[in-house]
Design a protein around this motif. Structure first.
Motif, mmCIF file in Angstrom:
data_model
loop_
_atom_site.group_PDB
_atom_site.id
_atom_site.type_symbol
_atom_site.label_atom_id
_atom_site.label_comp_id
_atom_site.label_asym_id
_atom_site.label_seq_id
_atom_site.Cartn_x
_atom_site.Cartn_y
_atom_site.Cartn_z
ATOM 1 N N ASP A 44 -25.565 48.643 92.871
ATOM 2 C CA ASP A 44 -25.492 50.076 92.591
ATOM 3 C C ASP A 44 -25.425 50.876 93.886
ATOM 4 O O ASP A 44 -24.667 51.845 93.996
ATOM 5 N N VAL A 45 -26.228 50.474 94.858
ATOM 6 C CA VAL A 45 -26.245 51.169 96.150
ATOM 7 C C VAL A 45 -24.895 51.013 96.838
ATOM 8 O O VAL A 45 -24.380 51.970 97.423
ATOM 9 N N ASP A 46 -24.295 49.833 96.752
ATOM 10 C CA ASP A 46 -22.963 49.636 97.327
ATOM 11 C C ASP A 46 -21.963 50.575 96.658
ATOM 12 O O ASP A 46 -21.150 51.209 97.336
ATOM 13 N N ALA A 47 -22.016 50.671 95.340
ATOM 14 C CA ALA A 47 -21.100 51.553 94.613
ATOM 15 C C ALA A 47 -21.305 53.004 95.023
ATOM 16 O O ALA A 47 -20.338 53.733 95.286
ATOM 17 N N LEU A 48 -22.551 53.436 95.100
ATOM 18 C CA LEU A 48 -22.840 54.816 95.483
ATOM 19 C C LEU A 48 -22.395 55.083 96.920
ATOM 20 O O LEU A 48 -21.830 56.141 97.215
ATOM 21 N N THR A 49 -22.598 54.121 97.797
ATOM 22 C CA THR A 49 -22.167 54.270 99.177
ATOM 23 C C THR A 49 -20.657 54.445 99.259
ATOM 24 O O THR A 49 -20.161 55.277 100.017
ATOM 25 N N ARG A 50 -19.927 53.671 98.473
ATOM 26 C CA ARG A 50 -18.460 53.810 98.452
ATOM 27 C C ARG A 50 -18.059 55.201 97.969
ATOM 28 O O ARG A 50 -17.129 55.813 98.493
ATOM 29 N N LEU A 51 -18.755 55.703 96.954
ATOM 30 C CA LEU A 51 -18.453 57.048 96.458
ATOM 31 C C LEU A 51 -18.816 58.107 97.496
ATOM 32 O O LEU A 51 -18.087 59.086 97.664
ATOM 33 N N LEU A 52 -19.915 57.918 98.200
ATOM 34 C CA LEU A 52 -20.338 58.892 99.205
ATOM 35 C C LEU A 52 -19.418 58.922 100.418
ATOM 36 O O LEU A 52 -19.441 59.880 101.188
ATOM 37 N N ASP A 53 -18.598 57.890 100.582
ATOM 38 C CA ASP A 53 -17.612 57.877 101.667
ATOM 39 C C ASP A 53 -16.452 58.833 101.389
ATOM 40 O O ASP A 53 -15.681 59.152 102.291
ATOM 41 N N LEU A 54 -16.340 59.291 100.143
ATOM 42 C CA LEU A 54 -15.265 60.219 99.770
ATOM 43 C C LEU A 54 -15.604 61.636 100.227
ATOM 44 O O LEU A 54 -16.769 61.995 100.370
ATOM 45 N N ALA A 55 -14.569 62.436 100.386
ATOM 46 C CA ALA A 55 -14.763 63.860 100.661
ATOM 47 C C ALA A 55 -15.331 64.520 99.404
ATOM 48 O O ALA A 55 -15.270 63.970 98.301
ATOM 49 N N ASP A 56 -15.882 65.708 99.565
ATOM 50 C CA ASP A 56 -16.564 66.389 98.465
ATOM 51 C C ASP A 56 -15.688 66.633 97.235
ATOM 52 O O ASP A 56 -16.118 66.369 96.112
ATOM 53 N N ASN A 57 -14.508 67.168 97.417
ATOM 54 C CA ASN A 57 -13.673 67.503 96.255
ATOM 55 C C ASN A 57 -13.233 66.275 95.467
ATOM 56 O O ASN A 57 -13.336 66.278 94.235
ATOM 57 N N PRO A 58 -12.737 65.206 96.121
ATOM 58 C CA PRO A 58 -12.412 64.004 95.344
ATOM 59 C C PRO A 58 -13.638 63.402 94.646
ATOM 60 O O PRO A 58 -13.530 62.896 93.528
ATOM 61 N N LEU A 59 -14.796 63.473 95.286
ATOM 62 C CA LEU A 59 -16.016 62.969 94.659
ATOM 63 C C LEU A 59 -16.351 63.771 93.411
ATOM 64 O O LEU A 59 -16.646 63.209 92.351
ATOM 65 N N LEU A 60 -16.294 65.083 93.497
ATOM 66 C CA LEU A 60 -16.580 65.924 92.338
ATOM 67 C C LEU A 60 -15.580 65.656 91.218
ATOM 68 O O LEU A 60 -15.962 65.581 90.047
ATOM 69 N N ASP A 61 -14.314 65.488 91.557
ATOM 70 C CA ASP A 61 -13.302 65.179 90.539
ATOM 71 C C ASP A 61 -13.636 63.880 89.804
ATOM 72 O O ASP A 61 -13.461 63.785 88.589
#
Length: 88
Positions: A44-61
């Motif tokens: 789960d932490v690996d998945a969240l880390t991958r998501l946190l590597d994204l910029a804010d707008n793509p993450l929110l999308d």
């Protein structure tokens, strides 16, 4: 080898990285961690880390299901965590 749950520094680092420029992301991620941090697996932490590597707008999308994961983040464990984030 230290896991996420056994290392307070890893937990603090993840929480710090979850603080985002967009208030919406910040609120969603903080609420999710408040409710689920103690039960996160290393996957789960690996998945969240991958998501946190994204910029804010793509993450929110992704969180708002406007888009779906593509490329390097289109992995089963990322999709599973994203599903949990969407319910938060």
């Amino acid at each position: 080898m230290k896991t996420h749950q056994s290392d307070p520094a890893n937990r603090a680092r993840l929480r710090w990285r979850s603080r985002r420029g967009l208030l919406e992301n910040d609120l969603i991620l903080t609420r999710f961690l408040d409710a689920h941090e103690a039960e996160l697996s290393d996957e789960d932490v690996d998945a969240l880390t991958r998501l946190l590597d994204l910029a804010d707008n793509p993450l929110l999308d992704l969180i708002l299901a406007r888009t779906e994961p593509e490329g390097d983040i289109d992995l089963p464990h990322v999709r599973a965590l994203l599903s949990r984030l969407r319910q938060a």
